[in-house]
Design an enzyme around this catalytic site. Structure first.
Site, PDB file in Angstrom:
ATOM      1  N   ASN A 126       0.839  -1.206   0.000  1.00  0.00           N
ATOM      2  CA  ASN A 126       0.000   0.000   0.000  1.00  0.00           C
ATOM      3  C   ASN A 126       0.870   1.251   0.000  1.00  0.00           C
ATOM      4  OD1 ASN A 126       0.916  -0.562   2.668  1.00  0.00           O
ATOM      5  ND2 ASN A 126      -0.601   0.886   3.461  1.00  0.00           N
TER       6      ASN A 126
ATOM      7  N   CYS B 241       2.045   2.919   2.407  1.00  0.00           N
ATOM      8  CA  CYS B 241       3.079   2.967   3.446  1.00  0.00           C
ATOM      9  C   CYS B 241       3.818   1.645   3.603  1.00  0.00           C
ATOM     10  CB  CYS B 241       2.468   3.398   4.776  1.00  0.00           C
ATOM     11  SG  CYS B 241       1.588   4.975   4.686  1.00  0.00           S
TER      12      CYS B 241
ATOM     13  N   GLU C  17       3.102  -1.435   4.434  1.00  0.00           N
ATOM     14  CA  GLU C  17       2.903  -2.424   5.492  1.00  0.00           C
ATOM     15  C   GLU C  17       1.784  -3.415   5.182  1.00  0.00           C
ATOM     16  OE1 GLU C  17      -0.125   0.699   6.801  1.00  0.00           O
ATOM     17  OE2 GLU C  17       1.718   0.551   5.633  1.00  0.00           O
TER      18      GLU C  17
ATOM     19  N   PRO D 170       2.850   3.467   9.880  1.00  0.00           N
ATOM     20  CA  PRO D 170       3.740   4.532  10.376  1.00  0.00           C
ATOM     21  C   PRO D 170       3.175   5.382  11.508  1.00  0.00           C
ATOM     22  CG  PRO D 170       2.962   5.033   8.154  1.00  0.00           C
ATOM     23  CD  PRO D 170       2.495   3.657   8.463  1.00  0.00           C
ATOM     24  N   THR D 171       1.887   5.400  11.726  1.00  0.00           N
ATOM     25  CA  THR D 171       1.220   6.152  12.808  1.00  0.00           C
ATOM     26  C   THR D 171       1.648   7.610  12.860  1.00  0.00           C
ATOM     27  OG1 THR D 171       2.777   5.698  14.652  1.00  0.00           O
ATOM     28  CG2 THR D 171       1.131   4.015  14.153  1.00  0.00           C
TER      29      THR D 171
END
Length: 967
Positions: free
Chosen positions: A570, A572, A574, A757-758
């Site tokens: 995706n 990011c 993950e 990544p938050t």
């Protein structure tokens, strides 16, 4: 020549008339910026003599610096406000120091100090008597300033916090007030005063947040008709009626789901805990206010605990005992033990509940399909989703087009359209659209794909606003290791490679290579694998793209191999889910706050289990409640029901255990903590299956075969070959018990874990992002909510315990860009513990990630930080990532060894907030090509010459806003 202190009220540069200056005697005058330039010229003359005023160097600097200072105040208060004369002089001093004019700055500082002493001796520092000040109310009427209420607010804000001085805040704030100040102006003065102290004592960030809440409460409570203002103590009484009025208003405005009115609002209102408002840092609360709270006509009528309850209610809509589950979910969110992803926080409980985080698509090789995929991108982006597009099936440049008897222009022109679509559809006006295009390394257009983010070349074949990633087969990495040739193909002539992986891919790929030698295939290109690898790394260093992700471990370890192929990750990197023309993969994300689960220096397994079980239930609920903008997404999500439970606050958890990131102990903790999360998450999903039923495509999955994530490593070893992989497979939990449970109950979710990544939710919780090491120990963090002082509270605590926290230490941290390594009086153990991201060898990040990856059924968003970067170091780092079995990597954060600029951070900069949430400020790019470096060849890069022109990403760039599409 005596250096004259400027009178900043005499200036002339564009500024709103509402921006005013408070003089030392309390008088207020319009802001006028021209004498900032006058003051600077006088400072130069005082040090260098009269002739310096004719210098073009000084003239240009003075003009640029004076305008920059004026703009700083405009960003801080775009709608007007008041600035104290001392703040203006702070900015002048800072500008001189930043420019390296140390002698001039020193003379300016000494002059200010001399005159301050003179004023103090003469009693001139006493301003107008405060009891004579009046406050202007919203209706234009005036009333005397209520000093008692100010003291109540400040003392409440400082309650139970160590090393904060409420009297100091009151005194400094009153100095910045004037007769006729607005009610909001009083709140702003209190907040700004507390904020300037954060760099000296981290607890002031909580004080600032609590003072900010006075404005939030007044805005929301007035709008809801509850009260005109309220103290922290008042909220114990006001939260419940505010919550009930909020639900009614939200439904009336058609913003909240009318079903919320069917809940027992009395019971839920009683569950609201007003004391949890005190847990916010300033950055966290300001971020919520600017970008998350529901508003009407630009009035935020949602309060923090109300927002968490709204999200909890939205996730409990289909539960049997909705109130009990809503309270359970609320407890988890409001305690910061777990935080839902940004789309869920935005939309849960609203009329358009788009709660999912990520969408993955595969683009077919035909015109209708390509533009349908772009349309899907637009619809998905509109409702705040991060996008990953698999472009490998699209034929390469020069491929034959049967319908027109012509030749294809390849992938790149379509990617330009995707780029512009992401700009045009900016996630519902809340955030910049975010998309990542993936291409396999055997695609004939891959070399041009590498260059999409370059700042040079034909701009029609560049995509400056979207991300790109390599989807790398194991066979390519083997060819790099063995220094062999690699062949590029067009998918038009070898379409089956797209769906093959492992040994099957290798066999078919070699057959196609044989066809090129026999003349059966005409459209191909042969290159040396190492040369292509070097170009990949060179472009990654120069532009930050394409990221490097690995196709085979994503597929060989996927639980869903029987149901399709993982063609990309995706936005990011993950998420690793199957996609096809008929299925758009969807993932629903949330993160456990690992720092909240370390008790007395140890990981609290019982608490972690409780958190994880509730979190998995919340994530599973998202699937049924979610709004799907396109049918392919709904079909896929209901069929497979994937979720992605991750972690954040990993660095904080290490600090709490007195562990350095660059250590075997940290690697062991990464292993142990992720094993526990995995253990409890998989069990929770299996128990949900017993309660609610298995996901539709369970039969045939690795789960159904008793193969857990830790077991799937063996398949990767077998298919790749033992010589190309080295992974630790030790375990501590009773995994056989979980296998038996799954065999009996099944699984509710095809995938359960992914570490995102938050970028924003970690800010809300006041912790370190995801699995990241500390960026700097003292710096300014920038995002769409403004600029915020970030100081490492753990470091300050440890330095205080050893009697080392003082003004000298603060100034040393500023001078050394937040690093403790050059500060000799910091003990060696603390230097190791508080090494920053660029001071931590990347091997430690890779080793910790490898230990986590063995427990995760999806992947992790892993940034790599490399200081003194060279081609050799990048080569070793990324080979190691593949060799250790990682599925994906994310951004490369590169810091050149010879061009690191020091930045003197002072109060003016550390606390210069630019509130741009509604101003449409462009999102900063995470790793733009450094403007000081010319494009260099591969040989320069490999010999390390390219590294000398690099720079560190700024705080804005580290806080990549694209990540927020996921979390």
């Amino acid at each position: 020549m005596e250096l004259q202190t400027p009178d900043p009220t005499d200036l002339s540069l564009t500024a709103p008339q509402a921006l005013r200056v408070i003089k030392r005697n309390g008088d207020v005058a319009p802001f006028d910026a021209g004498k900032i330039a006058v003051a600077m010229r006088k400072a130069f003359i005082a040090v260098e003599g009269d002739n310096v005023s004719a210098s073009s160097r000084v003239r240009d600097f003075v003009e640029q610096a004076s305008q920059a200072i004026a703009r700083a105040f405009l960003r801080r208060m775009p709608d007007g406000g008041t600035v104290h004369i001392e703040d203006i002089q702070d900015q002048v001093e800072l500008a001189l120091m930043r420019a390296g004019e140390q002698k001039v700055a020193r003379a300016y500082v000494l002059y200010r100090e001399e005159h301050a002493r003179a004023r103090a001796a003469a009693g001139a520092e006493i301003e107008k008597p405060h009891p004579t000040l009046n406050v202007t109310l919203a209706d234009g009427s005036r009333r005397p300033l209520d000093l008692g209420r100010i003291e109540t607010l400040v003392f409440d804000a400082c309650a139970e916090l160590e090393n904060v001085d409420p009297n100091r805040i009151v005194e400094e704030s009153l100095k910045n007030l004037y007769d006729g100040v607005s009610v909001d102006g009083v709140s702003q003065a209190l907040t700004m005063t507390a904020r300037t102290l954060v760099e000296k004592e981290p607890n002031y960030t909580y004080v600032t947040a609590r003072l900010l809440q006075d404005s939030l409460r007044r805005e929301a409570l007035t709008f809801l008709g509850i009260a005109e203002e309220a103290t922290f103590g008042d909220m114990a009484e006001f939260y419940k009626p505010a919550f009930q009025a909020y639900v009614a208003k939200g439904i009336e405005f058609e913003q909240l789901d009318p079903v919320l009115a069917e809940f027992d609002l009395e019971r839920l209102g009683d569950a609201l805990d007003h004391s949890r408002d005190n847990a916010f840092t300033y950055l966290g609360l300001q971020t919520l206010y600017d970008r998350y709270f529901i508003h009407r006509d630009d009035v935020r009528y949602e309060l923090p605990q109300v927002m968490f309850m709204r999200v909890a209610m939205g996730l409990a809509l289909n539960e049997d005992d909705r109130e009990a589950r809503a309270i359970e979910f609320y407890e988890l969110l409001s305690s910061f033990d777990y935080m839902a992803s940004t789309p869920t926080l935005f939309n849960s409980g609203t009329v358009r509940s788009q709660l999912s985080s990520c969408y993955l698509t595969t683009v077919p090789d035909e015109l209708d399909g390509i533009y349908s995929a772009i349309r899907d991108n637009a619809l998905l982006s509109k409702w705040a989703g991060g996008l990953g597009n698999d472009w490998t099936p699209v034929r390469a440049l020069g491929s034959y087009i049967k319908g027109t008897n012509g030749k294809s222009q390849g992938v790149v022109p379509f990617l330009k359209v995707v780029n512009d679509t992401a700009v045009a559809v900016n996630q519902g006006g809340k955030r910049k659209g975010a998309v990542c295009a993936y291409l396999e390394t055997w695609h004939l257009d891959v070399e041009e794909f590498f260059e999409l983010r370059k700042n040079t070349g034909d701009d029609r074949r560049r995509t400056h606003d979207m991300n790109t990633a390599n989807w790398v087969p194991d066979l390519f990495m083997k060819r790099v290791f063995d220094d062999k040739e690699w062949t590029l193909f067009s998918p038009a002539t070898c379409p089956d490679l797209h769906d093959l992986y492992g040994a099957a891919f290798e066999k078919r790929y070699e057959e196609y290579e044989a066809m090129t030698r026999s003349g059966q295939l005409k459209l191909f290109k042969r290159v040396r694998a190492k040369d292509l690898w070097r170009k990949m790394l060179s472009m990654l260093f120069e532009t930050g793209h394409p990221w490097i992700t690995f196709k085979d471990p994503c597929n060989l370890r996927s639980p869903q191999q029987h149901a399709g192929v993982v063609h990309s990750s995706n936005l990011c990197t993950e998420i690793t889910l199957n996609t096809s023309v008929d299925e758009i993969a969807v993932c629903n994300l949330g993160s456990v706050n690992l720092a909240q689960h370390v008790t007395d220096g140890k990981l609290d397994d019982d608490k972690l289990k409780k958190t994880v079980r509730t979190a998995v239930r919340m994530l599973d609920n998202v699937i049924d409640i979610n709004y799907y903008a396109v049918p392919q997404a709904r079909n896929s999500n209901f069929k497979h029901r994937p979720v992605g439970l991750g972690i954040m606050g990993f660095q904080d958890a290490l600090y709490a255990q007195d562990i350095a990131y660059a250590s075997e102990e940290a690697v062991a903790f990464a292993d142990r903590s992720m094993e526990l999360v995995s253990y409890h998450a998989i069990e929770a999903s299996s128990d949900l299956a017993a309660e609610r039923g298995r996901y539709q495509s369970f039969e045939g999955s690795l789960w159904s075969q008793g193969v857990l994530p830790i077991d799937s490593i063996e398949k990767l070893k077998t298919e790749r070959g033992e010589k190309y992989i080295e992974v630790d497979t030790s375990a501590t939990q009773d995994w056989q018990r979980i296998r038996r449970k799954i065999a009996d109950q099944g699984m509710r979710n095809s995938n359960v874990m992914a570490i995102a990544p938050t970028a924003t939710i970690s800010n809300i919780c006041g912790i370190s992002q995801s699995i990241e090491p500390t960026y700097q120990n003292l710096y300014v963090k920038s995002n769409l909510s403004g600029e915020f002082t970030v100081v490492n509270a753990y470091l300050v605590h440890d330095l205080k315990a050893r009697g080392l926290w003082d003004e000298v230490m603060i100034n040393d941290l500023k001078y050394y860009d937040g690093s403790v390594q050059p500060i000799e009086r910091v003990p060696e153990d603390l230097r190791a513990k508080y090494a920053t991201a660029f001071e931590t060898e990347p091997k430690w990040l890779v080793e910790a990630a490898a230990r986590r990856q063995k427990w995760i059924d999806q992947a992790q968003s892993l940034n790599l930080y490399i200081k003194g970067v060279s081609g050799k170091k990048l080569d070793v780092t990324y080979r190691m990532a593949w060799f250790r079995g990682l599925k994906t990597t994310y951004y490369l954060r590169a810091l050149g060894a010879t061009s690191v600029e020091k930045s003197t951070v002072d109060r003016g900069t550390l606390n210069a907030v630019s509130n741009q949430a509604s101003g449409g400020a462009p999102a900063p790019q995470a790793q733009p090509a450094p403007t000081t470096r010319e494009p260099r060849g591969v040989e320069d890069f490999l010999t390390g010459k390219a590294g000398s022109g690099s720079r560190a990403p700024s705080a804005s760039e580290i806080d990549d806003l694209g990540c927020e599409a996921c979390q």
